[in-house]
Design a protein around this motif. Structure first.
Motif, PDB file in Angstrom:
ATOM      1  N   ASP A  79       0.743  -1.330   0.120  1.00  0.00           N
ATOM      2  CA  ASP A  79      -0.034   0.076   0.047  1.00  0.00           C
ATOM      3  C   ASP A  79       0.884   1.287   0.027  1.00  0.00           C
ATOM      4  O   ASP A  79       0.731   2.043  -0.948  1.00  0.00           O
ATOM      5  N   HIS A  80       1.684   1.580   0.985  1.00  0.00           N
ATOM      6  CA  HIS A  80       2.607   2.562   1.129  1.00  0.00           C
ATOM      7  C   HIS A  80       4.044   2.164   1.515  1.00  0.00           C
ATOM      8  O   HIS A  80       4.583   2.945   1.725  1.00  0.00           O
ATOM      9  N   VAL A  81       4.253   1.024   1.074  1.00  0.00           N
ATOM     10  CA  VAL A  81       5.301   0.290   1.631  1.00  0.00           C
ATOM     11  C   VAL A  81       6.703   1.066   1.038  1.00  0.00           C
ATOM     12  O   VAL A  81       7.599   1.376   1.727  1.00  0.00           O
ATOM     13  N   PRO A  85       9.826   5.429   5.124  1.00  0.00           N
ATOM     14  CA  PRO A  85      11.167   5.315   5.531  1.00  0.00           C
ATOM     15  C   PRO A  85      11.783   4.029   6.028  1.00  0.00           C
ATOM     16  O   PRO A  85      12.713   3.457   5.800  1.00  0.00           O
ATOM     17  N   PHE A  86      10.983   3.400   7.122  1.00  0.00           N
ATOM     18  CA  PHE A  86      11.341   2.122   7.473  1.00  0.00           C
ATOM     19  C   PHE A  86      10.691   1.098   6.746  1.00  0.00           C
ATOM     20  O   PHE A  86      11.652  -0.249   6.826  1.00  0.00           O
ATOM     21  N   ALA A  87       9.710   0.914   6.526  1.00  0.00           N
ATOM     22  CA  ALA A  87       9.151  -0.187   5.808  1.00  0.00           C
ATOM     23  C   ALA A  87       9.805  -0.519   4.410  1.00  0.00           C
ATOM     24  O   ALA A  87       9.598  -1.546   3.904  1.00  0.00           O
ATOM     25  N   GLY A  88      10.440   0.515   4.002  1.00  0.00           N
ATOM     26  CA  GLY A  88      11.100   0.341   2.477  1.00  0.00           C
ATOM     27  C   GLY A  88      12.228  -0.848   2.792  1.00  0.00           C
ATOM     28  O   GLY A  88      12.711  -1.629   1.654  1.00  0.00           O
ATOM     29  N   LYS A  89      12.630  -1.022   3.975  1.00  0.00           N
ATOM     30  CA  LYS A  89      13.545  -2.355   4.336  1.00  0.00           C
ATOM     31  C   LYS A  89      12.794  -3.619   4.140  1.00  0.00           C
ATOM     32  O   LYS A  89      13.575  -4.585   3.598  1.00  0.00           O
ATOM     33  N   GLY A 111      -0.430   2.912  -2.966  1.00  0.00           N
ATOM     34  CA  GLY A 111      -0.788   4.183  -2.077  1.00  0.00           C
ATOM     35  C   GLY A 111      -2.221   3.984  -1.638  1.00  0.00           C
ATOM     36  O   GLY A 111      -2.924   4.993  -1.401  1.00  0.00           O
ATOM     37  N   GLY A 112      -2.516   2.637  -1.494  1.00  0.00           N
ATOM     38  CA  GLY A 112      -3.798   2.279  -0.840  1.00  0.00           C
ATOM     39  C   GLY A 112      -4.976   2.479  -2.136  1.00  0.00           C
ATOM     40  O   GLY A 112      -6.211   2.422  -1.386  1.00  0.00           O
ATOM     41  N   ASP A 113      -4.735   2.548  -3.252  1.00  0.00           N
ATOM     42  CA  ASP A 113      -5.691   2.791  -4.099  1.00  0.00           C
ATOM     43  C   ASP A 113      -6.200   1.172  -4.988  1.00  0.00           C
ATOM     44  O   ASP A 113      -5.591   0.440  -5.436  1.00  0.00           O
ATOM     45  N   ARG A 114      -7.391   0.852  -4.400  1.00  0.00           N
ATOM     46  CA  ARG A 114      -7.870  -0.610  -4.676  1.00  0.00           C
ATOM     47  C   ARG A 114      -7.991  -0.832  -6.230  1.00  0.00           C
ATOM     48  O   ARG A 114      -7.890  -1.983  -6.686  1.00  0.00           O
ATOM     49  N   SER A 136       1.997  -4.613   3.801  1.00  0.00           N
ATOM     50  CA  SER A 136       1.044  -3.473   4.486  1.00  0.00           C
ATOM     51  C   SER A 136       2.260  -2.736   4.995  1.00  0.00           C
ATOM     52  O   SER A 136       3.044  -3.270   5.766  1.00  0.00           O
ATOM     53  N   MET A 137       2.215  -1.348   5.192  1.00  0.00           N
ATOM     54  CA  MET A 137       2.928  -0.488   5.717  1.00  0.00           C
ATOM     55  C   MET A 137       2.798  -0.739   7.249  1.00  0.00           C
ATOM     56  O   MET A 137       4.044  -0.698   7.864  1.00  0.00           O
ATOM     57  N   TYR A 138       1.754  -0.937   7.800  1.00  0.00           N
ATOM     58  CA  TYR A 138       1.746  -1.487   9.333  1.00  0.00           C
ATOM     59  C   TYR A 138       0.811  -2.556   9.483  1.00  0.00           C
ATOM     60  O   TYR A 138      -0.037  -2.888   8.833  1.00  0.00           O
ATOM     61  N   HIS A 139       1.117  -3.113  10.738  1.00  0.00           N
ATOM     62  CA  HIS A 139       0.369  -4.377  11.232  1.00  0.00           C
ATOM     63  C   HIS A 139      -1.033  -4.120  11.331  1.00  0.00           C
ATOM     64  O   HIS A 139      -1.579  -3.377  12.297  1.00  0.00           O
TER      65      HIS A 139
END
Length: 267
Positions: A79-81, A85-89, A111-114, A136-139
């Motif tokens: 989505d926004h990975v 800055p950190f999720a790019g890892k 970008g979360g665009d379905r 996903s960018m976050y859990h």
């Protein structure tokens, strides 16, 4: 300038490699496609690879897909990975692992665009990717598109709500427990906790980290004080505001456990 023995239009073929190595075209195919069980000597393999290298021969990936029905590519949809800055890892790790397996990583950040997500998945399936990482960018709990049931797929940094797909996510309880336990071992008894959201929202990171926080307190014989646990916004501004609230109390904490890095920056 063209290489000797090639047309200069389509580049060297297996026929050219076979002639240079002094073997049959069938043997070249067996060697370059790494066909299991093929009875080809190591010396012959060496000659074929050397000839292919000198001629600049490249295997036809499209032909291999037609023959085997799958490409040497792994699809990665987030989505926004890619912009975090950190999720790019996460992408770096997936790319490194794919490369170890001799595959390329085909990445799309939606970008979360379905709509974009659906189109990208259809494109990946049409390119016959070997599998898909749905990140996903976050859990959080996610609804995985049904189309991913057509090939191997795994959910990363999130949980599949239906339970149909394998999911790989952080141990939020252990994270909250470890952070709080570290502060307790440093001698703190009044430990504030600025979470990254409201427990009522059910976000796994919010619920799990609170559980770990309370578990560490209980093990140390420290009573849970609801006044020391505040629901933050997961950003710098929220961390700043909530820290001011904690420190303005009659008995402020001597240490604060922040639910994420941005909250800690604000704190």
């Amino acid at each position: 300038m063209t290489r000797p023995g090639t047309s200069g239009k389509s580049g060297p073929t297996m026929h050219h490699v076979a002639a240079a190595a002094g073997v049959s075209q069938a043997t070249v195919s067996l060697v370059l496609n790494d066909v299991g069980g093929a009875r080809v000597s190591e010396e012959t393999r060496r000659r074929v690879h050397q000839a292919a290298k000198e001629l600049g021969y490249r295997t036809n990936a499209h032909a291999k897909v037609l023959r085997e029905g799958v490409a040497e590519m792994i699809g990665f949809v987030g989505d926004h990975v890619a912009t975090a800055p950190f999720a790019g890892k996460i992408i770096e790790g997936a790319q490194a692992r794919a490369w170890e397996a001799g595959m390329l990583l085909l990445t799309v950040n939606t970008g979360g665009d379905r709509g974009l997500e659906a189109a990208s998945l259809e494109a990946m399936l049409s390119h016959k990717v070997a599998g898909v990482v749905y990140a996903s960018m976050y859990h959080r709990k996610v609804d995985v598109p049904d189309v991913l049931g057509e090939l191997p797929a795994v959910v990363l940094n999130a949980q599949d709500r239906s339970g149909a797909f394998a999911s790989i996510a952080p141990s939020e309880v252990l994270g909250g427990y470890t952070a709080t336990r570290t502060l307790i071992r440093a001698g703190h008894r009044r430990i504030g906790f600025i979470n990254i959201g409201a427990v009522e929202d059910g976000l796994p990171a919010v619920v799990g980290r609170l559980e770990g926080y309370r578990k560490a307190l209980a093990e140390a014989g420290i009573a849970y004080d609801g006044g020391l646990h505040l629901a933050g916004d997961g950003d710098e501004a929220g961390g700043y505001r909530r820290t001011l609230e904690l420190m303005a109390g009659d008995r402020p904490p001597t240490a604060i456990f922040c639910g994420n890095d941005r909250t800690a920056w604000g704190a």
